[in-house]
Design an enzyme around this catalytic site. Structure first.
Site, PDB file in Angstrom:
ATOM      1  N   TYR A   1      -1.904  -0.303  10.858  1.00  0.00           N
ATOM      2  CA  TYR A   1      -2.015  -0.988   9.566  1.00  0.00           C
ATOM      3  C   TYR A   1      -0.810  -0.696   8.688  1.00  0.00           C
ATOM      4  O   TYR A   1      -0.158  -1.614   8.166  1.00  0.00           O
ATOM      5  CB  TYR A   1      -3.297  -0.560   8.841  1.00  0.00           C
ATOM      6  CG  TYR A   1      -3.273  -0.865   7.363  1.00  0.00           C
ATOM      7  CD1 TYR A   1      -3.119  -2.171   6.914  1.00  0.00           C
ATOM      8  CD2 TYR A   1      -3.386   0.159   6.411  1.00  0.00           C
ATOM      9  CE1 TYR A   1      -3.085  -2.458   5.558  1.00  0.00           C
ATOM     10  CE2 TYR A   1      -3.357  -0.125   5.061  1.00  0.00           C
ATOM     11  CZ  TYR A   1      -3.206  -1.429   4.635  1.00  0.00           C
ATOM     12  OH  TYR A   1      -3.170  -1.713   3.294  1.00  0.00           O
TER      13      TYR A   1
ATOM     14  N   LYS B   1       2.177  -3.297   7.310  1.00  0.00           N
ATOM     15  CA  LYS B   1       2.489  -3.508   5.896  1.00  0.00           C
ATOM     16  C   LYS B   1       3.936  -3.120   5.591  1.00  0.00           C
ATOM     17  O   LYS B   1       4.612  -3.777   4.785  1.00  0.00           O
ATOM     18  CB  LYS B   1       1.524  -2.720   5.013  1.00  0.00           C
ATOM     19  CG  LYS B   1       0.114  -3.258   4.989  1.00  0.00           C
ATOM     20  CD  LYS B   1       0.033  -4.691   4.487  1.00  0.00           C
ATOM     21  CE  LYS B   1       0.302  -4.809   2.998  1.00  0.00           C
ATOM     22  NZ  LYS B   1       0.094  -6.199   2.503  1.00  0.00           N
TER      23      LYS B   1
ATOM     24  N   THR C   1       0.826  -1.208   0.000  1.00  0.00           N
ATOM     25  CA  THR C   1       0.000   0.000   0.000  1.00  0.00           C
ATOM     26  C   THR C   1       0.857   1.254   0.000  1.00  0.00           C
ATOM     27  O   THR C   1       2.010   1.235   0.463  1.00  0.00           O
ATOM     28  CB  THR C   1      -0.907   0.014   1.249  1.00  0.00           C
ATOM     29  OG1 THR C   1      -1.570   1.274   1.365  1.00  0.00           O
ATOM     30  CG2 THR C   1      -0.090  -0.194   2.524  1.00  0.00           C
ATOM     31  N   ASP C   2       0.284   2.353  -0.479  1.00  0.00           N
ATOM     32  CA  ASP C   2       0.975   3.640  -0.420  1.00  0.00           C
ATOM     33  C   ASP C   2       1.057   4.190   0.997  1.00  0.00           C
ATOM     34  O   ASP C   2       1.840   5.098   1.287  1.00  0.00           O
ATOM     35  CB  ASP C   2       0.306   4.671  -1.334  1.00  0.00           C
ATOM     36  CG  ASP C   2      -1.172   4.899  -1.058  1.00  0.00           C
ATOM     37  OD1 ASP C   2      -1.721   4.272  -0.130  1.00  0.00           O
ATOM     38  OD2 ASP C   2      -1.792   5.692  -1.789  1.00  0.00           O
ATOM     39  N   GLU C   3       0.281   3.619   1.923  1.00  0.00           N
ATOM     40  CA  GLU C   3       0.263   4.144   3.292  1.00  0.00           C
ATOM     41  C   GLU C   3       1.584   3.937   4.031  1.00  0.00           C
ATOM     42  O   GLU C   3       1.828   4.592   5.045  1.00  0.00           O
ATOM     43  CB  GLU C   3      -0.899   3.532   4.076  1.00  0.00           C
ATOM     44  CG  GLU C   3      -2.251   3.879   3.468  1.00  0.00           C
ATOM     45  CD  GLU C   3      -3.413   3.641   4.407  1.00  0.00           C
ATOM     46  OE1 GLU C   3      -3.230   3.800   5.624  1.00  0.00           O
ATOM     47  OE2 GLU C   3      -4.506   3.306   3.914  1.00  0.00           O
TER      48      GLU C   3
END
Length: 359
Positions: A160, A164, A134-136
């Site tokens: 989260y 990741k 993810t970009d997060e």
């Protein structure tokens, strides 16, 4: 025909990948999925109708199970979607995210490494481990900051995102330490069919169809880059076909929008597709208290995958959103089945009891 072992193929992005893989003849699929709350029974039923498909219910962290599946199925690639993925839930239950995203990925990598090392040279050369992230993991951007690139330093701000980021680092380590042929992709916000209604767009669709308030955190000006799920899945297939082992590819929709604009656009689309007497969908918009640590802006620079692999998104936000809304309108039985007692309780926990009542 290529064999794909897909983890988490009953979830939103995984199910769309499996569906495309089987309908477009990319290969055969073995789907390993734990079947958590986000795995809709009707989605699994849809996949079971497709040819060249097998399903096993289980956890990626179950090493004996994974070992058995690898040895019996003999995949050419492992496509690793399986993850807890909702920031709101990670704030309440971070341990679940650590267990699945970090420990589960570590166990999976160890079994895949052993399987790959035992393959004959030609099969070793062909094999790929594709890790979907993810970009997060990159943190939050200011209004004038350039979009995230593959070399942007990691700065995860939620449990989260941190889980990741940890899994990304494990995948990188298994490539550099053991030579495992891995590729990592970091995508922006996905939307489209089969998405469980806890994420912004399907939540708004489901709430609007029920005539209930549309909850928007804070001032609604948090910006995300929106990517239609089929475009993402085709990008992953391209990465499998053409990607350079050990590399990371950012996948984005070239579409930055504030959450409030997304919801307003969705309301206007519903006003056209499903007008109701005396109801203006925009009137359902309800601002609620912001969530803790809410990142202000994400944006993806997808230049690398476009330049090196020739991938481009097919859908604009307008065309993708219309396809998404049309799918939910045509599958209201799927929507209603998702609106369980547990789902209503989750709404109360995160947005307040007012959102489960008609205004």
């Amino acid at each position: 025909m290529m064999k794909f072992l897909v983890t988490g193929g009953g979830g939103f992005i995984g199910a769309n990948f499996v569906r495309l893989a089987l309908t477009e003849g990319w290969g055969t699929v073995l789907n390993l999925d734990k079947v958590t709350y986000a795995c809709h029974p009707a989605t699994l039923a849809m996949l079971e109708q497709l040819p060249n498909y097998q399903f096993v219910r289980g956890d990626v962290g179950d090493r004996p199970l994974v070992q058995d599946l690898l040895q019996s199925f003999q995949p050419d690639a492992v496509i690793h979607f399986a993850a807890e993925s909702h920031v709101d839930r990670s704030i309440n239950s971070p341990q679940d995210f650590i267990q699945t995203n970090v420990v589960g990925t570590a166990n999976l990598l160890e079994e895949v490494k052993t399987y790959w090392q035992q393959l004959p040279p030609g099969a070793q050369e062909r094999f790929r481990f594709i890790h979907i992230s993810t970009d997060e993991v990159y943190g939050s951007l200011g209004p004038e900051d350039p979009p995230f690139r593959e070399d942007t330093p990691y700065a995860p701000n939620s449990p989260y995102a941190a889980s990741k980021a940890a899994s990304d680092h494990l995948v990188r380590a298994y490539h550099h330490t053991y030579g495992l042929p891995t590729l990592t992709t970091n995508c922006s916000n996905n939307y489209g069919p089969y998405q469980f209604p806890e994420k912004l767009i399907p939540l708004m669709i489901c709430q609007a169809l029920a005539g209930q308030p549309l909850p928007i955190y804070g001032d609604g000006q948090n910006v995300r880059d929106w990517l239609y799920v089929e475009d993402h899945c085709r990008a992953l297939y391209t990465v499998w076909q053409k990607g350079q082992v050990g590399q990371t590819y950012n996948i984005g929709g070239n579409c930055e929008k504030p959450n409030l604009e997304v919801v307003q656009t969705l309301c206007d689309l519903l006003q056209t597709l499903l007008p109701r007497p005396h109801l203006n969908y925009r009137s359902l918009i309800t601002f609620v208290s912001d969530r803790p640590g809410h990142d202000r802006r994400y944006a993806i620079d997808a230049t690398k995958i476009q330049r090196e692999l020739g991938w481009q998104p097919r859908e604009t936000f307008s065309s993708g959103l219309e396809k998404t809304v049309q799918w939910y309108l045509a599958h209201q039985d799927w929507v209603e089945a998702a609106r369980t007692a547990d789902y209503s309780a989750w709404l109360v926990t995160h947005y307040g009891s007012v959102l489960t009542h008609r205004p």
